[in-house]
Design an enzyme around this catalytic site. Structure first.
Site, PDB file in Angstrom:
ATOM      1  N   HIS A 129       0.803  -1.229   0.000  1.00 43.62           N
ATOM      2  CA  HIS A 129       0.000   0.000   0.000  1.00 43.62           C
ATOM      3  C   HIS A 129       0.837   1.280   0.000  1.00 43.62           C
ATOM      4  O   HIS A 129       0.313   2.354  -0.324  1.00 43.62           O
ATOM      5  CB  HIS A 129      -0.919   0.036   1.224  1.00 43.62           C
ATOM      6  CG  HIS A 129      -1.992  -1.001   1.218  1.00 43.62           C
ATOM      7  ND1 HIS A 129      -2.847  -1.176   0.152  1.00 43.62           N
ATOM      8  CD2 HIS A 129      -2.364  -1.919   2.156  1.00 43.62           C
ATOM      9  CE1 HIS A 129      -3.697  -2.155   0.426  1.00 43.62           C
ATOM     10  NE2 HIS A 129      -3.419  -2.622   1.634  1.00 43.62           N
ATOM     11  N   HIS A 167      -6.787  -7.064   0.039  1.00 41.61           N
ATOM     12  CA  HIS A 167      -6.819  -5.640  -0.264  1.00 41.61           C
ATOM     13  C   HIS A 167      -6.088  -5.359  -1.579  1.00 41.61           C
ATOM     14  O   HIS A 167      -5.072  -5.992  -1.876  1.00 41.61           O
ATOM     15  CB  HIS A 167      -6.171  -4.827   0.861  1.00 41.61           C
ATOM     16  CG  HIS A 167      -6.821  -5.016   2.194  1.00 41.61           C
ATOM     17  ND1 HIS A 167      -6.556  -6.106   3.004  1.00 41.61           N
ATOM     18  CD2 HIS A 167      -7.735  -4.259   2.869  1.00 41.61           C
ATOM     19  CE1 HIS A 167      -7.267  -6.014   4.118  1.00 41.61           C
ATOM     20  NE2 HIS A 167      -7.992  -4.910   4.055  1.00 41.61           N
ATOM     21  N   ASP A 254      -5.045 -12.329   4.337  1.00 44.17           N
ATOM     22  CA  ASP A 254      -6.243 -11.759   4.951  1.00 44.17           C
ATOM     23  C   ASP A 254      -7.511 -12.080   4.174  1.00 44.17           C
ATOM     24  O   ASP A 254      -8.592 -11.621   4.523  1.00 44.17           O
ATOM     25  CB  ASP A 254      -6.095 -10.244   5.135  1.00 44.17           C
ATOM     26  CG  ASP A 254      -5.457  -9.548   3.948  1.00 44.17           C
ATOM     27  OD1 ASP A 254      -5.309 -10.185   2.893  1.00 44.17           O
ATOM     28  OD2 ASP A 254      -5.117  -8.359   4.076  1.00 44.17           O
TER      29      ASP A 254
END
Length: 389
Positions: A129, A167, A254
Site C-alpha cells: 500500500h 486488499h 487476509d
C-alpha cells in the site's frame, strides 16, 4: 544447485505499531518458528538482512517523504503523509524498520535475478500500500516496488507482479501505472466494500501501459472454488502472453474467513493451491525465477503461520501435505503466549478443488461476471480474446 533464499532478521519484529495494532510482530515470529519446527529452514539459504539504502529507496519514494519518515522516528508525525495517522502510528526506528523490510525483498529479487538463488521468499515483505510520498495501510516503504525498480535498473524488461491479498495492491500498481515493463495483477475484495477503495476492472494502466494494470474485484464471502477459478481465468493467460523474466507474488492471507479486517472466505487449503499455481507459472513462463512475499494477514495463530509455512514449503520445492501435523513443540510454545485454539494440522480439510475456467463461462455467476469484466477490459490490449476459454 543453490538453495532458495530466505532473508531473515529478528529485527523484523521491530516493525511494531504498538499494542493492539493488527499488524502484530508476533505473526512473523510464530511463522518463522513454525518453519523451524517443521524443518523447512533446511531447504533455504537463510541470510541476514541489510536495510535498503537511501539511494535504493529514492528509486521509488520522494526525498521529502524519506525525511518525513526519519522525523517520525524522532516523534514528529506527518498525518498528510500518513505518518501518525490511525493506520500508521509512528514509533522509534520506523525508518530503519521499514528500510529493513525493503532490503529483504530487494535482496531476494537481486539474488534470483543474478542467478544466486533459483527462488526466494521475503516473509516480512509485501508492503503493497505504501505510495511514493505517503504511508498507507500499515505500509511505510513499498518493498515490492523498490525491488521491481532495482530489477528494471539491472536490465529487466518484463516483470510480472501478482497480488493475492484481500486488499488491492494499490501502491505497486500506482508506482508502475504507466510503465509497460511491469504487469501488475491484483485479485482482491471489491473496492466498494474494503480499503483502499481502488482496483476496479476498468483500472488498466496509464496511456503508455494500457492493459498492464489488471484488477479483479470480488464480492465479500467469495470462497475457495470461486477464488481459485478467478486465478485460473486471469493469471495464466496473461503470463503466457507477457513472458515475464521474473515473477513476484504477494501472499497476503487476509482473504481467510477468520481474518478480522476483510470479508473473503478463502481457506488455508486454497491459498496453498494458489502458491503451487504461482510456482508452476514461474517455471512455465518466467524461467523459474520467482520471488514470493508475505503481506496482510491478521489472524496470527490459525491462519498466518499455516498459510506462510505452506508457501515456504512450495518455494523450497518441498510441498507439505494438508494433513501434515503441526509440530507439538510449536503448539506448546504458542499455548504459552495466547489462549486460543491452536491448529493440529497444516490444512483445514476442505480441499482445493475448483471448476477450471476452460469448463465454460456462467453469466449468472457474479464471480464469472467479475472475471469477464476484467478480461474484457484487459485482454484485448495483450492480443487476447476475452471470450476464448
Amino acid at each position: 544447485m543453490p538453495k532458495p533464499l530466505l532473508p531473515w532478521s529478528e529485527d523484523f519484529l521491530e516493525y511494531n505499531f504498538g499494542a493492539g495494532h493488527p499488524m502484530a510482530p508476533l505473526r512473523l515470529a510464530l511463522t518463522y518458528q513454525l518453519l523451524e519446527d517443521l524443518g523447512l529452514l533446511d531447504g533455504f539459504a537463510v541470510e541476514p538482512v541489510a536495510e535498503a539504502t537511501e539511494a535504493e529507496l529514492l528509486r521509488v519514494h520522494g526525498a521529502q517523504y524519506l525525511a518525513a519518515v526519519r522525523a517520525a522516528g524522532r516523534g514528529v508525525p506527518d498525518p498528510a503523509r500518513g505518518l501518525g495517522a490511525e493506520d500508521n502510528p509512528i514509533f522509534g526506528q520506523i525508518h530503519e524498520a521499514g528500510a529493513r523490510i525493503a532490503g529483504s525483498t530487494l535482496a531476494a529479487a537481486r539474488a534470483v535475478w543474478e542467478g544466486r538463488a533459483p527462488r526466494a521468499l521475503s516473509l516480512a515483505g509485501g508492503m503493497h500500500h505504501a505510495m511514493a510520498d505517503r504511508a498507507s495501510g500499515f505500509c511505510v516503504f513499498n518493498d515490492v516496488a523498490v525491488a521491481i525498480a532495482a530489477l528494471l535498473d539491472a536490465g529487466a524488461e518484463r516483470v510480472a507482479y501478482v497480488d493475492l491479498d484481500a486488499h488491492h495492491g494499490d501502491g505497486v500498481e500506482r508506482i508502475f501505472w504507466d510503465d509497460p515493463r511491469v504487469l501488475t495483477v491484483s485479485v482482491h475484495q471489491h473496492p466498494g466494500t474494503l480499503f483502499p477503495g481502488t482496483g476496479y476492472a476498468q483500472d488498466i494502466g496509464g496511456p503508455r501501459a494500457r492493459g498492464m494494470a489488471v484488477n479483479v474485484a470480488l464480492q465479500p464471502e467469495t470462497g475457495d472454488a470461486a477464488w481459485l477459478r478467478v486465478l485460473d481465468a486471469v493469471v495464466p493467460p496473461l503470463l503466457e502472453e507477457f513472458e515475464p523474466q521474473i515473477l513476484i507474488t504477494q501472499h497476503g492471507c487476509d482473504s481467510h474467513a477468520l481474518d478480522p479486517l476483510a470479508q473473503l472466505a478463502v481457506s488455508v487449503d486454497a491459498q496453498r493451491r494458489a502458491a503451487l499455481l504461482m510456482s508452476e507459472l514461474a517455471t512455465a513462463h518466467a524461467g523459474g525465477r520467482w520471488v514470493a512475499t508475505g503481506g496482510g494477514g491478521y489472524e496470527i495463530v490459525s491462519v498466518v503461520p499455516r498459510v506462510w509455512a505452506n508457501l515456504a514449503a512450495v518455494v523450497a520445492d518441498r510441498p507439505l501435505a494438508l494433513d501434515a501435523a503441526v509440530p507439538e513443540a510449536w503448539r506448546r510454545r504458542v499455548g504459552t503466549l495466547v489462549d486460543v485454539d491452536i491448529p493440529t494440522v497444516l490444512g483445514e480439510g476442505v480441499g482445493d478443488d475448483f471448476r477450471p475456467w476452460a469448463a465454460g463461462y456462467n453469466p449468472d455467476d457474479p464471480v464469472d461476471r467479475a472475471v469477464m469484466a476484467t478480461r474484457g477490459a484487459v485482454f484485448p490490449h495483450h492480443g487476447l480474446d476475452p471470450q476464448l476459454r
